[in-house]
Design a protein around this motif. Sequence first.
Motif, PDB file in Angstrom:
ATOM      1  N   PHE A  29       0.833  -1.192   0.000  1.00  0.00           N
ATOM      2  CA  PHE A  29       0.000   0.000   0.000  1.00  0.00           C
ATOM      3  C   PHE A  29       0.871   1.246   0.000  1.00  0.00           C
ATOM      4  N   LEU A  30       0.509   2.216  -0.835  1.00  0.00           N
ATOM      5  CA  LEU A  30       1.268   3.470  -0.877  1.00  0.00           C
ATOM      6  C   LEU A  30       0.514   4.595  -0.180  1.00  0.00           C
ATOM      7  N   ILE A  31      -0.710   4.876  -0.657  1.00  0.00           N
ATOM      8  CA  ILE A  31      -1.420   6.043  -0.149  1.00  0.00           C
ATOM      9  C   ILE A  31      -2.903   5.938  -0.483  1.00  0.00           C
ATOM     10  N   GLN A  32      -3.719   6.574   0.351  1.00  0.00           N
ATOM     11  CA  GLN A  32      -5.167   6.621   0.137  1.00  0.00           C
ATOM     12  C   GLN A  32      -5.654   8.061   0.159  1.00  0.00           C
ATOM     13  N   TYR A  33      -6.580   8.360  -0.738  1.00  0.00           N
ATOM     14  CA  TYR A  33      -7.288   9.635  -0.724  1.00  0.00           C
ATOM     15  C   TYR A  33      -8.776   9.377  -0.593  1.00  0.00           C
ATOM     16  N   TYR A  34      -9.431  10.263   0.110  1.00  0.00           N
ATOM     17  CA  TYR A  34     -10.885  10.183   0.257  1.00  0.00           C
ATOM     18  C   TYR A  34     -11.458  11.570  -0.049  1.00  0.00           C
ATOM     19  N   GLY A  80     -10.754  13.840  -2.073  1.00  0.00           N
ATOM     20  CA  GLY A  80      -9.799  14.921  -2.255  1.00  0.00           C
ATOM     21  C   GLY A  80      -8.792  15.099  -1.143  1.00  0.00           C
ATOM     22  N   GLU A  81      -9.011  14.426  -0.020  1.00  0.00           N
ATOM     23  CA  GLU A  81      -8.109  14.601   1.119  1.00  0.00           C
ATOM     24  C   GLU A  81      -7.272  13.334   1.327  1.00  0.00           C
ATOM     25  N   GLU A  82      -6.007  13.518   1.682  1.00  0.00           N
ATOM     26  CA  GLU A  82      -5.177  12.367   2.007  1.00  0.00           C
ATOM     27  C   GLU A  82      -5.706  11.719   3.281  1.00  0.00           C
ATOM     28  N   ARG A  83      -5.902  10.385   3.233  1.00  0.00           N
ATOM     29  CA  ARG A  83      -6.499   9.700   4.377  1.00  0.00           C
ATOM     30  C   ARG A  83      -5.500   8.808   5.097  1.00  0.00           C
ATOM     31  N   ALA A  84      -4.645   8.148   4.346  1.00  0.00           N
ATOM     32  CA  ALA A  84      -3.681   7.231   4.963  1.00  0.00           C
ATOM     33  C   ALA A  84      -2.450   7.131   4.076  1.00  0.00           C
ATOM     34  N   LYS A  85      -1.326   6.911   4.741  1.00  0.00           N
ATOM     35  CA  LYS A  85      -0.060   6.783   4.030  1.00  0.00           C
ATOM     36  C   LYS A  85       0.601   5.482   4.432  1.00  0.00           C
ATOM     37  N   GLY A  86       1.153   4.786   3.445  1.00  0.00           N
ATOM     38  CA  GLY A  86       1.885   3.560   3.720  1.00  0.00           C
ATOM     39  C   GLY A  86       3.357   3.799   3.502  1.00  0.00           C
ATOM     40  N   GLU A 104       9.506   9.502  -0.325  1.00  0.00           N
ATOM     41  CA  GLU A 104       9.349  10.962  -0.401  1.00  0.00           C
ATOM     42  C   GLU A 104       9.388  11.455  -1.841  1.00  0.00           C
ATOM     43  N   ARG A 105      10.015  10.681  -2.719  1.00  0.00           N
ATOM     44  CA  ARG A 105      10.070  11.034  -4.146  1.00  0.00           C
ATOM     45  C   ARG A 105       8.714  10.825  -4.826  1.00  0.00           C
ATOM     46  N   PHE A 106       7.804  10.175  -4.145  1.00  0.00           N
ATOM     47  CA  PHE A 106       6.476   9.896  -4.714  1.00  0.00           C
ATOM     48  C   PHE A 106       5.452  10.806  -4.051  1.00  0.00           C
ATOM     49  N   SER A 131      -7.400  10.500  -9.708  1.00  0.00           N
ATOM     50  CA  SER A 131      -6.192  10.652  -8.913  1.00  0.00           C
ATOM     51  C   SER A 131      -4.963  10.501  -9.797  1.00  0.00           C
ATOM     52  N   GLU A 132      -3.899  11.132  -9.391  1.00  0.00           N
ATOM     53  CA  GLU A 132      -2.621  10.997 -10.071  1.00  0.00           C
ATOM     54  C   GLU A 132      -1.538  10.651  -9.064  1.00  0.00           C
ATOM     55  N   LEU A 133      -0.654   9.760  -9.479  1.00  0.00           N
ATOM     56  CA  LEU A 133       0.510   9.387  -8.672  1.00  0.00           C
ATOM     57  C   LEU A 133       1.736   9.884  -9.414  1.00  0.00           C
ATOM     58  N   ASN A 134       2.501  10.729  -8.773  1.00  0.00           N
ATOM     59  CA  ASN A 134       3.692  11.301  -9.380  1.00  0.00           C
ATOM     60  C   ASN A 134       4.928  10.636  -8.789  1.00  0.00           C
ATOM     61  N   LEU A 135       5.783  10.149  -9.670  1.00  0.00           N
ATOM     62  CA  LEU A 135       7.013   9.483  -9.253  1.00  0.00           C
ATOM     63  C   LEU A 135       8.173  10.274  -9.841  1.00  0.00           C
ATOM     64  N   SER A 136       9.082  10.734  -8.992  1.00  0.00           N
ATOM     65  CA  SER A 136      10.170  11.577  -9.493  1.00  0.00           C
ATOM     66  C   SER A 136      11.530  10.967  -9.131  1.00  0.00           C
ATOM     67  N   SER A 137      12.568  11.513  -9.761  1.00  0.00           N
ATOM     68  CA  SER A 137      13.948  11.028  -9.548  1.00  0.00           C
ATOM     69  C   SER A 137      13.980   9.513  -9.593  1.00  0.00           C
ATOM     70  N   LEU A 138      13.422   8.979 -10.652  1.00  0.00           N
ATOM     71  CA  LEU A 138      13.196   7.537 -10.728  1.00  0.00           C
ATOM     72  C   LEU A 138      14.494   6.749 -10.660  1.00  0.00           C
ATOM     73  N   GLU A 139      14.398   5.618  -9.976  1.00  0.00           N
ATOM     74  CA  GLU A 139      15.517   4.687  -9.840  1.00  0.00           C
ATOM     75  C   GLU A 139      15.107   3.348 -10.451  1.00  0.00           C
ATOM     76  N   LEU A 140      16.136   2.520 -10.726  1.00  0.00           N
ATOM     77  CA  LEU A 140      15.845   1.207 -11.317  1.00  0.00           C
ATOM     78  C   LEU A 140      14.858   0.420 -10.458  1.00  0.00           C
TER      79      LEU A 140
END
Lengths: 112, 113
Positions: B45-50, B52-58, B62-64, B74-83
């Motif tokens: 699990f990564l994250i939950q929104y309800y 429009g509001e963030e409800r829970a974080k797994g 921090e790059r995500f 919903s959109e999931l943004n992944l930055s500074s990607l690693e292998l």
Amino acid sequence: GEDVEQSLFLSVREGDSSVINCTYTDSSSTYLYWYKQEPGAGLQLLTYIFSNMDMKQDQRLTVLLNKKDKHLSLRIADTQTGDSAIYFCAEIPNNAGNMLTFGGGTRLMVKP
Amino acid sequence: DSGVTQTPKHLITATGQRVTLRCSPRSGDLSVYWYQQSLDQGLQFLIQYYNGEERAKGNILERFSAQQFPDLHSELNLSSLELGDSALYFCASSASGISNEQFFGPGTRLTVL
């Protein structure tokens, strides 16, 4: 998913019953779930059971729950080749919001 | 078909890049969840929104980051990607009933080269 345990692999013959087992961690989990994942596909919710039930039957699927041992099983009757997939059990632990915690999955292979 | 849609289906990118994964929940579902499936970590699990509001974080790095918009997609943004970010990313949605059945989309397969 390291806290929810499943055996890795199960092989059965077409027409036999399959039993997939799972041990979960949190005895206060309210609902427990079974998901199916076919190759290249997403997770399909098969069934779920409320923690105050011992058994739930849905067509060819039977879920058994032993709360004392924190053991969950999924029985598939008259297993077909189309049932070949990976099966995941999952729980929502208490105080974990609504996040699903998954087992590692059991790969079911059905031989004709 | 669960009614949850995800785009794109496949994404191939290079290390250091940034990508955005998109999810549309089932009609009427207010909750959106993001999960990562990899060979070594399994389904996490990564994250939950309800609504429009963030409800829970797994175990979300921090790059995500993620967000849920007023139309509930919903959109999931992944930055500074690693292998090691190469994985299947699933979105799920649920209604607000107590059984909390979560319905999963087909996933986005991310390959970082």
